[in-house]
Every structure is written in C-alpha cells, then in structure tokens.
Design a protein around this motif. Structure first.
Motif, mmCIF file in Angstrom:
data_model
loop_
_atom_site.group_PDB
_atom_site.id
_atom_site.type_symbol
_atom_site.label_atom_id
_atom_site.label_comp_id
_atom_site.label_asym_id
_atom_site.label_seq_id
_atom_site.Cartn_x
_atom_site.Cartn_y
_atom_site.Cartn_z
ATOM 1 N N LYS A 51 -94.864 -62.291 36.858
ATOM 2 C CA LYS A 51 -94.686 -62.561 35.598
ATOM 3 C C LYS A 51 -94.144 -63.987 35.541
ATOM 4 O O LYS A 51 -93.566 -64.632 34.415
ATOM 5 N N THR A 52 -94.044 -64.875 36.715
ATOM 6 C CA THR A 52 -93.426 -66.064 36.728
ATOM 7 C C THR A 52 -93.997 -66.928 35.629
ATOM 8 O O THR A 52 -93.292 -67.781 34.781
ATOM 9 N N GLY A 53 -95.104 -67.152 35.658
ATOM 10 C CA GLY A 53 -96.117 -68.199 34.868
ATOM 11 C C GLY A 53 -95.943 -67.945 33.589
ATOM 12 O O GLY A 53 -95.515 -68.800 32.687
ATOM 13 N N SER A 54 -96.122 -66.727 33.088
ATOM 14 C CA SER A 54 -96.047 -66.450 31.563
ATOM 15 C C SER A 54 -94.627 -66.635 31.158
ATOM 16 O O SER A 54 -94.491 -66.908 29.969
ATOM 17 N N GLY A 55 -93.839 -66.127 31.990
ATOM 18 C CA GLY A 55 -92.306 -66.420 31.747
ATOM 19 C C GLY A 55 -91.935 -67.503 31.441
ATOM 20 O O GLY A 55 -91.372 -67.877 30.335
ATOM 21 N N MET A 56 -92.393 -68.688 32.309
ATOM 22 C CA MET A 56 -92.051 -69.988 32.170
ATOM 23 C C MET A 56 -92.541 -70.600 30.903
ATOM 24 O O MET A 56 -91.903 -71.310 30.065
ATOM 25 N N ILE A 57 -93.893 -70.272 30.519
ATOM 26 C CA ILE A 57 -94.648 -70.774 29.350
ATOM 27 C C ILE A 57 -93.889 -70.110 28.198
ATOM 28 O O ILE A 57 -93.686 -71.111 27.276
ATOM 29 N N THR A 58 -93.470 -68.758 28.082
ATOM 30 C CA THR A 58 -92.769 -68.347 27.089
ATOM 31 C C THR A 58 -91.324 -69.314 26.844
ATOM 32 O O THR A 58 -91.149 -69.731 25.676
ATOM 33 N N GLN A 59 -90.602 -69.499 27.731
ATOM 34 C CA GLN A 59 -89.492 -70.501 27.635
ATOM 35 C C GLN A 59 -89.842 -71.602 27.042
ATOM 36 O O GLN A 59 -88.947 -72.366 26.228
ATOM 37 N N LEU A 60 -90.720 -72.275 27.763
ATOM 38 C CA LEU A 60 -91.070 -73.538 27.248
ATOM 39 C C LEU A 60 -91.573 -73.841 25.619
ATOM 40 O O LEU A 60 -90.971 -74.564 24.852
ATOM 41 N N HIS A 61 -92.123 -72.607 25.386
ATOM 42 C CA HIS A 61 -92.859 -72.633 23.836
ATOM 43 C C HIS A 61 -91.379 -72.460 22.804
ATOM 44 O O HIS A 61 -91.254 -73.065 22.085
ATOM 45 N N ASP A 62 -90.542 -71.680 23.435
ATOM 46 C CA ASP A 62 -89.337 -71.317 22.638
ATOM 47 C C ASP A 62 -88.537 -72.633 22.314
ATOM 48 O O ASP A 62 -88.180 -73.204 21.463
ATOM 49 N N ARG A 63 -88.420 -73.486 23.761
ATOM 50 C CA ARG A 63 -87.940 -74.845 23.737
ATOM 51 C C ARG A 63 -88.528 -75.725 22.893
ATOM 52 O O ARG A 63 -87.849 -76.565 22.058
ATOM 53 N N MET A 64 -89.837 -76.014 22.841
ATOM 54 C CA MET A 64 -90.460 -76.819 22.331
ATOM 55 C C MET A 64 -90.678 -76.773 20.791
ATOM 56 O O MET A 64 -90.688 -77.539 20.039
ATOM 57 N N VAL A 65 -90.945 -75.383 20.562
ATOM 58 C CA VAL A 65 -91.501 -75.000 19.043
ATOM 59 C C VAL A 65 -90.299 -74.493 18.325
ATOM 60 O O VAL A 65 -89.940 -74.875 17.329
ATOM 61 N N THR A 66 -90.126 -73.368 18.750
ATOM 62 C CA THR A 66 -88.979 -72.498 17.943
ATOM 63 C C THR A 66 -87.675 -73.365 17.908
ATOM 64 O O THR A 66 -86.933 -73.267 16.617
ATOM 65 N N ASN A 67 -87.137 -73.672 18.830
ATOM 66 C CA ASN A 67 -85.855 -74.335 18.836
ATOM 67 C C ASN A 67 -85.979 -75.612 18.034
ATOM 68 O O ASN A 67 -84.954 -75.983 17.549
ATOM 69 N N ARG A 68 -87.014 -76.364 18.276
ATOM 70 C CA ARG A 68 -87.216 -77.640 17.604
ATOM 71 C C ARG A 68 -87.034 -77.439 16.227
ATOM 72 O O ARG A 68 -86.710 -78.228 15.310
ATOM 73 N N VAL A 69 -87.876 -76.347 15.616
ATOM 74 C CA VAL A 69 -87.885 -75.870 14.202
ATOM 75 C C VAL A 69 -86.535 -75.473 13.659
ATOM 76 O O VAL A 69 -86.215 -75.954 12.620
ATOM 77 N N ARG A 70 -85.819 -74.897 14.543
ATOM 78 C CA ARG A 70 -84.491 -74.276 14.251
ATOM 79 C C ARG A 70 -83.630 -75.514 13.964
ATOM 80 O O ARG A 70 -82.924 -75.642 13.080
ATOM 81 N N LYS A 71 -83.844 -76.364 14.912
ATOM 82 C CA LYS A 71 -82.762 -77.564 14.966
ATOM 83 C C LYS A 71 -82.753 -78.240 13.777
ATOM 84 O O LYS A 71 -82.222 -78.730 13.184
ATOM 85 N N SER A 72 -84.162 -78.703 13.287
ATOM 86 C CA SER A 72 -84.541 -79.551 12.172
ATOM 87 C C SER A 72 -84.314 -78.885 10.856
ATOM 88 O O SER A 72 -83.749 -79.463 9.973
ATOM 89 N N LEU A 73 -84.267 -77.489 10.991
ATOM 90 C CA LEU A 73 -83.858 -76.632 9.623
ATOM 91 C C LEU A 73 -82.380 -76.803 9.444
ATOM 92 O O LEU A 73 -81.973 -76.626 8.301
ATOM 93 N N SER A 74 -81.536 -76.900 10.772
ATOM 94 C CA SER A 74 -80.096 -76.911 10.371
ATOM 95 C C SER A 74 -79.748 -78.332 10.033
ATOM 96 O O SER A 74 -78.389 -78.303 10.285
ATOM 97 N N GLY A 75 -80.382 -79.144 9.816
ATOM 98 C CA GLY A 75 -79.971 -80.443 9.444
ATOM 99 C C GLY A 75 -80.248 -81.757 10.375
ATOM 100 O O GLY A 75 -79.886 -82.919 9.933
#
Length: 83
Positions: A51-75
């Motif tokens: 599960k290493t590859g898929s886990g890393m991709i999931t983490q990267l997706h969260d950092r790149m997309v989810t957290n960036r959108v959350r950061k931008s929405l918080s001001g």
C-alpha cells in the motif's frame, strides 16, 4: 510575457512565492520518486510495499488539492485547483 513573470505567474496563482513553490514542488517530486520506486519493487515482489505507492499518492493529493483549497478558503486568497 515579461521573463520574470514566467517564474512567478503560476506560483502566485496558487498563493505561493517562487521560493515557496520551488520547495513544495521539490518535495512532491521526491515523494513521487519514492512512490515510483516502491511501485517498481512491488511489481517484482508483490508482497512488498503493498500500500506504499497508493498511500503516498493519497497524501500528496491531500497536500496539493485538499489543503490548498482549505488554505485559500480560510483567507489565503481564492480557491484554486492545482494540476
């Protein structure tokens, strides 16, 4: 386009300076390289890095997309989508 804009337009569009973007992109590159190597080993030895590859991709997706959108929405600016 002004040559300096070639280096700053995209980072600015995702709410980062050139330096911040370089650090983030380098970090993503290293993680992707590690995920790629784990997947290659997994291809030969399917019992390793199951599960290493898929886990890393999931983490990267969260950092790149989810957290960036959350950061931008918080001001931090507009909600942006990164590719």
């Amino acid at each position: 386009m002004v040559p300096s804009k070639l280096f700053t337009a995209h980072p600015a569009s995702v709410g980062e300076t050139y330096g911040e973007h370089m650090v983030m992109a380098t970090g993503f590159s290293v993680r992707l390289l590690l995920a790629s190597m784990a997947c290659l080993v997994h291809a030969v030895f399917p019992f390793l890095f199951v599960k290493t590859g898929s886990g890393m991709i999931t983490q990267l997706h969260d950092r790149m997309v989810t957290n960036r959108v959350r950061k931008s929405l918080s001001g931090g600016g507009e909600a942006v989508r990164s590719t």
